[in-house]
Design a protein around this motif. Sequence first.
Motif, PDB file in Angstrom:
ATOM      1  N   TYR A   6       0.721  -1.413  -0.005  1.00  0.00           N
ATOM      2  CA  TYR A   6      -0.050  -0.089  -0.242  1.00  0.00           C
ATOM      3  C   TYR A   6       0.870   1.229  -0.154  1.00  0.00           C
ATOM      4  O   TYR A   6       1.692   1.409   0.880  1.00  0.00           O
ATOM      5  CB  TYR A   6      -1.054   0.089   1.282  1.00  0.00           C
ATOM      6  CG  TYR A   6      -2.004   1.313   1.456  1.00  0.00           C
ATOM      7  CD1 TYR A   6      -2.868   1.449   0.430  1.00  0.00           C
ATOM      8  CD2 TYR A   6      -1.484   2.105   2.314  1.00  0.00           C
ATOM      9  CE1 TYR A   6      -3.658   2.318   0.353  1.00  0.00           C
ATOM     10  CE2 TYR A   6      -2.168   3.156   2.323  1.00  0.00           C
ATOM     11  CZ  TYR A   6      -3.260   3.553   1.294  1.00  0.00           C
ATOM     12  OH  TYR A   6      -4.377   4.533   1.642  1.00  0.00           O
ATOM     13  N   VAL A   7       0.850   2.278  -0.843  1.00  0.00           N
ATOM     14  CA  VAL A   7       1.316   3.499  -0.780  1.00  0.00           C
ATOM     15  C   VAL A   7       0.331   4.619  -0.853  1.00  0.00           C
ATOM     16  O   VAL A   7      -0.528   4.607  -1.579  1.00  0.00           O
ATOM     17  CB  VAL A   7       1.988   3.438  -2.489  1.00  0.00           C
ATOM     18  CG1 VAL A   7       2.888   4.853  -2.355  1.00  0.00           C
ATOM     19  CG2 VAL A   7       3.025   2.416  -2.489  1.00  0.00           C
ATOM     20  N   HIS A   8       0.626   5.392  -0.042  1.00  0.00           N
ATOM     21  CA  HIS A   8      -0.116   6.654   0.129  1.00  0.00           C
ATOM     22  C   HIS A   8       0.774   7.920  -0.043  1.00  0.00           C
ATOM     23  O   HIS A   8       1.514   8.079   0.819  1.00  0.00           O
ATOM     24  CB  HIS A   8      -0.959   6.457   1.648  1.00  0.00           C
ATOM     25  CG  HIS A   8      -1.446   7.738   1.826  1.00  0.00           C
ATOM     26  ND1 HIS A   8      -3.079   8.021   1.270  1.00  0.00           N
ATOM     27  CD2 HIS A   8      -1.553   8.699   2.562  1.00  0.00           C
ATOM     28  CE1 HIS A   8      -3.744   9.036   1.765  1.00  0.00           C
ATOM     29  NE2 HIS A   8      -2.683   9.636   2.433  1.00  0.00           N
ATOM     30  N   GLY A   9       0.753   8.423  -1.252  1.00  0.00           N
ATOM     31  CA  GLY A   9       1.430   9.432  -1.582  1.00  0.00           C
ATOM     32  C   GLY A   9       2.112   9.412  -2.718  1.00  0.00           C
ATOM     33  O   GLY A   9       1.461   8.622  -3.834  1.00  0.00           O
ATOM     34  N   ILE A  10       3.375   9.588  -2.983  1.00  0.00           N
ATOM     35  CA  ILE A  10       4.358   9.780  -4.087  1.00  0.00           C
ATOM     36  C   ILE A  10       5.064   8.567  -4.023  1.00  0.00           C
ATOM     37  O   ILE A  10       6.001   8.398  -2.946  1.00  0.00           O
ATOM     38  CB  ILE A  10       4.920  10.850  -4.354  1.00  0.00           C
ATOM     39  CG1 ILE A  10       3.874  12.100  -4.552  1.00  0.00           C
ATOM     40  CG2 ILE A  10       5.804  10.940  -5.626  1.00  0.00           C
ATOM     41  CD1 ILE A  10       4.255  13.368  -4.734  1.00  0.00           C
ATOM     42  N   ARG A  11       5.512   7.740  -5.051  1.00  0.00           N
ATOM     43  CA  ARG A  11       6.424   6.810  -4.874  1.00  0.00           C
ATOM     44  C   ARG A  11       7.644   7.222  -6.031  1.00  0.00           C
ATOM     45  O   ARG A  11       7.303   7.388  -7.018  1.00  0.00           O
ATOM     46  CB  ARG A  11       5.928   5.370  -5.389  1.00  0.00           C
ATOM     47  CG  ARG A  11       6.942   4.416  -5.411  1.00  0.00           C
ATOM     48  CD  ARG A  11       6.457   3.045  -5.978  1.00  0.00           C
ATOM     49  NE  ARG A  11       5.749   2.460  -4.908  1.00  0.00           N
ATOM     50  CZ  ARG A  11       4.985   1.191  -4.877  1.00  0.00           C
ATOM     51  NH1 ARG A  11       4.693   0.570  -6.035  1.00  0.00           N
ATOM     52  NH2 ARG A  11       4.408   0.824  -4.013  1.00  0.00           N
TER      53      ARG A  11
END
Length: 163
Positions: A6-11
Amino acid sequence: MSDQDYVHGIRVVKGDGEVRVVLTPNQAVVGVVGTADAPSDALTVDTPVAYLKKETALIAIRPKPETADTGTLYLSVRAIFAQGARVVIVVRSQSGSVSDVSRAIEKLLEAEAVTSYKPKLLCAPGHTALIPNPTPNPTPLRMAEIVTKERTVTNREREKVNG
């Protein structure tokens, strides 16, 4: 799904050093069809012209001072740029007749080949009201067909009321 996926924001992903251009479709291209009484030679009839600056557009469309402009383009383009438009494609119609406006609308659909911009918002100020006459105005119906086919947006003017 685990917490690691899970990524919340910028990767941020490191690339291989190769420069890549990010292409995004411009949804703010406005296409305008209208009449102009005495514009400069830069705006020929039934030819799409893309304007990226308000000043350039208004100089090309501005009527000559000795004539009273009854066309629809000058005020419309000025209002569109005042709303924050970045690209406006203008097609000047020969006259305000239904056949001339329809021909100009067809030329507006071919604007991408000429200007490399595809209009996403189509308008024909002064020609898109469904005025109840013995013969109804076919322009709004034609614009509705184009919107469905081209996946664009258009406006319909309010009916003019006398008085």
